[in-house]
Structure formats: C-alpha cells, structure tokens
Design a protein around this motif. Sequence first.
Motif, mmCIF file in Angstrom:
data_model
loop_
_atom_site.group_PDB
_atom_site.id
_atom_site.type_symbol
_atom_site.label_atom_id
_atom_site.label_comp_id
_atom_site.label_asym_id
_atom_site.label_seq_id
_atom_site.Cartn_x
_atom_site.Cartn_y
_atom_site.Cartn_z
ATOM 1 N N ARG A 121 -28.100 90.362 -8.187
ATOM 2 C CA ARG A 121 -29.512 91.099 -8.380
ATOM 3 C C ARG A 121 -28.753 92.437 -9.052
ATOM 4 N NH1 ARG A 121 -31.699 91.671 -4.101
ATOM 5 N NH2 ARG A 121 -32.906 89.929 -4.137
ATOM 6 N N SER A 134 -30.555 95.003 -10.174
ATOM 7 C CA SER A 134 -31.422 96.464 -9.702
ATOM 8 C C SER A 134 -30.516 97.004 -8.659
ATOM 9 C CB SER A 134 -32.470 96.205 -9.235
ATOM 10 O OG SER A 134 -32.711 95.474 -8.295
ATOM 11 N N ASP A 135 -29.793 96.244 -7.754
ATOM 12 C CA ASP A 135 -28.969 97.090 -6.810
ATOM 13 C C ASP A 135 -27.607 96.457 -6.512
ATOM 14 O OD1 ASP A 135 -29.571 94.437 -5.522
ATOM 15 O OD2 ASP A 135 -30.945 95.425 -3.963
ATOM 16 N N HIS A 136 -27.265 95.250 -7.429
ATOM 17 C CA HIS A 136 -25.941 94.849 -7.303
ATOM 18 C C HIS A 136 -25.881 94.176 -5.991
ATOM 19 C CE1 HIS A 136 -23.860 97.034 -10.823
ATOM 20 N NE2 HIS A 136 -24.935 96.499 -11.229
ATOM 21 N N SER A 137 -26.692 93.361 -5.457
ATOM 22 C CA SER A 137 -26.690 92.656 -4.064
ATOM 23 C C SER A 137 -26.590 91.321 -4.425
ATOM 24 C CB SER A 137 -27.936 92.879 -3.188
ATOM 25 O OG SER A 137 -28.906 92.598 -3.819
ATOM 26 N N CYS A 163 -28.020 87.951 -4.028
ATOM 27 C CA CYS A 163 -29.624 87.517 -3.751
ATOM 28 C C CYS A 163 -29.713 85.972 -3.823
ATOM 29 C CB CYS A 163 -30.453 88.190 -4.955
ATOM 30 S SG CYS A 163 -29.994 87.506 -6.611
ATOM 31 N N LYS A 217 -28.772 93.611 -18.485
ATOM 32 C CA LYS A 217 -29.631 94.496 -17.978
ATOM 33 C C LYS A 217 -30.432 95.252 -18.746
ATOM 34 C CE LYS A 217 -29.124 98.136 -14.217
ATOM 35 N NZ LYS A 217 -28.120 98.748 -13.352
ATOM 36 N N ASP A 263 -33.301 90.052 -14.292
ATOM 37 C CA ASP A 263 -33.408 90.217 -13.146
ATOM 38 C C ASP A 263 -31.913 90.178 -12.292
ATOM 39 O OD1 ASP A 263 -35.986 91.147 -13.233
ATOM 40 O OD2 ASP A 263 -36.544 89.085 -13.555
ATOM 41 N N GLU A 264 -31.355 89.004 -12.659
ATOM 42 C CA GLU A 264 -30.257 88.428 -11.722
ATOM 43 C C GLU A 264 -29.342 87.924 -12.826
ATOM 44 O OE1 GLU A 264 -31.756 85.893 -9.162
ATOM 45 O OE2 GLU A 264 -33.134 87.022 -8.226
ATOM 46 N N ARG A 318 -29.014 90.728 1.979
ATOM 47 C CA ARG A 318 -29.998 91.112 2.685
ATOM 48 C C ARG A 318 -29.789 90.524 4.132
ATOM 49 N NH1 ARG A 318 -35.387 88.150 1.594
ATOM 50 N NH2 ARG A 318 -33.902 86.550 0.616
#
Length: 397
Positions: free
Chosen positions: A161, A163-166, A168, A360, A365-366, A393
């Motif tokens: 992702r 937005s937060d480099h997580s 997903c 980006k 988004d991803e 998460r």
Amino acid sequence: MDKAMRFLIIDDEPDFAEFVGDALDALGYEADICTDATDIGSVYSSKHALILLDLFMPGLDGIEVLRFLHDNNSHVSLIFMSGKDASVLYSAKELATEWKFPVLGTLQKPFSIGELDAVLSHFKPPQTDSARAAAQDFTAEDIDTAIREEQFTLAYQPQIRLSDHSVCGVEALIRWVRPDKGFTSPGDFIPFAEQHGLIDGINYLVARTAIEQLGRWNRDGHRFTVSINLSPASIADLDLPEKLTALTRHNGVDTSDVIVEVTETAVMSDAGRYMDILTRLRMKGFGLAIDDFGTGYSSLQQLVRLPFTELKIDQTFISHICEDSECETIATMATELAHRLGLTVVAEGVEDQASMDLIKAIGCDELQGFHCARPMPPDQLQTWLAESGFGTRHGSA
C-alpha cells in the motif's frame, strides 16, 4: 544466433539503415537492408526472424508493410522505428499486437546502440515445430498426476500500500517443479490444461492452497488479502461462489480477504456470461480484480455493470511509465477512471524507485513488482515480512 537466421532493416534513409546494420553487427547479429519498401515481396523471406521497420516511408509506408506481412500469414518479430509522432509508434504497436505479431518494442529516432540493445534483449528466436514439441515434454496424464500428487505449489508476491508502505496483500502464483524435469512455465502448462479439460483441478488446488495458507497467516497475527487467478472456464462454473465460500469457512478466513482476479480480455469478450458468477461472488463478500487492464478493449459500460473492487494496471504500461509519456497518460487515466468507479488501483510490474514514485504521484493505491519483492514460497515470505520493514495489519480474521 543461428547463422541461417537474419534480421531485416526496412528504412528509406540509407545512412540510418546502415547505422542500424552496423549497430546490429556490433551486437553480434546479422542483418539485411532494404531501402525501398516496395521490394518487400522479394526481399523478405522465412530466414528473417526480426524486422526493424521504419513507419514513415515513401512508396510503401510501414503500416502497408505490416499489412503485407499479415496478409501473407507472417508472425515475424518486429521493432518499429520512427523520427516523428511517438503516438503513431504506439498505434502501430497496438495494430501489430492485434494481428498477433511479437513486438519487441518501439524506438524513437535518433536512438543509440544501447537503446537498440535494450529492446533486442526481449528477442526470442522462433522455435521450429520439433523444438516446440520437445519443449512440451508433458502429457495430460502428467498434469493429472501433478494435481493428485500436489506437485503444483504457490509462490506469493507481496502487494504494498503506497500510503503507508504496508503489506496489504499477496498474489498467489502457481509453480510446477517436476521431480524429473524441473521447472515448467505456467505459460506452457496452463493453456494445455485448459485444452484438455484439466484446468478445474488446477484452479481448485490453487484456491484451496492459497486460502489454507491465508488462514495460517491469520493465526500468526498477519491480516492481508490473497489474490488468486482463475481460468475463464472456472469463472463460468455456477457453483464457484459456494466452493470458495466453503473453503473460507473451513479455514476461518473472511471472504473479504480473498480477491478473485480475472483478465480484462477474457471477461470483456463475453461480460454477460460471467455476470451471474461475478455478482454472486461479490454478494458473498469476495473481492474482484480486473487484471492486465489496458491490454484489451474494455467497454466502460461493462466496467460499470460488473462488480469489480480492484483494477490492476498491466505491467506493459508500468515498466515504461518513466520514459514513455503515452504509458504515463494511460496509467493516469486508468487510475482516475477506477477511482471514479470506487475501485482500488494496483500497479503491476514496478521495478525501480522512479516508477514507484511516479505511480504514487498519479494516485495509484498499491503496487507489486520486483522493486519491493519477488514471488516467494510461504516460509520465505514469513521471513521477508519479519525483515523487510514493511508492516501488516494485525488481529484475527
């Protein structure tokens, strides 16, 4: 390269054609030169494995040459060259692709030997009938055995992702490493399995394996989605929503964490046929991704009618997004369209930081691609999650 195999340069500018010929010679290729495209009927032969074709020529332009090749059932590999409008190069490439020509790329004049070499890196010499037969060294019985003995495995490529480099999600990609023959490409065995009525067994194995693995990751404290690619034949299975729902319940997985990917070309060819199954999958909570977006000819009406949740921009555009303004424009418009339809946008094939920064900036988004992670087996992914610095998460499904 086979000495009997040659390239053909078709360009009405003798000096530039000679430059290209010298460049090919320096790169280890042999080439013939044609400066009058009207001679194509007598110059071109089966010994030519690749044509480097100028588009703007008097007498017979590059599109007319392409039509001649198409009318004569040629599928020679092509590189398009032009010193004029880059959009014309793109259109010529699209036409050639529609006519099933392998297109290595396009070159805007003037170009360097390095740029030519980079495009030539995609060249694959055509196989003879005997070579193709030798390459396909498996039978329907081999695939049936592989399904029963679970020789097929999955590798998982992380999706990040922006937005937060997580992390997903992950995409599940099938692999077949045969005990006696080693790795066999999905590009070889998937079409064969579809032709011989074996694809349902492969697709169910993929779905079951991926959802079981997702359940294990959930129990380890990770919460992300898994995307599975299913053949159009399986998408037409009226019982598919029930089969996938049963797998999620058995493994304690939320249906919302399973995304079914279907290719743009397959679905848009007969959207009405798939509307029943895709709509019922969404009603049961599954995500739906339209894959390889931009490679087909989508109807905007069909995009609205079908209940997609995610749009994946094909790597054909993403891999050239920094140097090709047309690719950037297509990616930008696809992103804006998807967001207006309420879809998440995933960029496929991101291979460097510059591409990541640009996707980006245009609002994707991803992403997934080698820049962040290659596909890997589950145990390696577990290690990668712990060491990569990308978070996930947490919480039970």
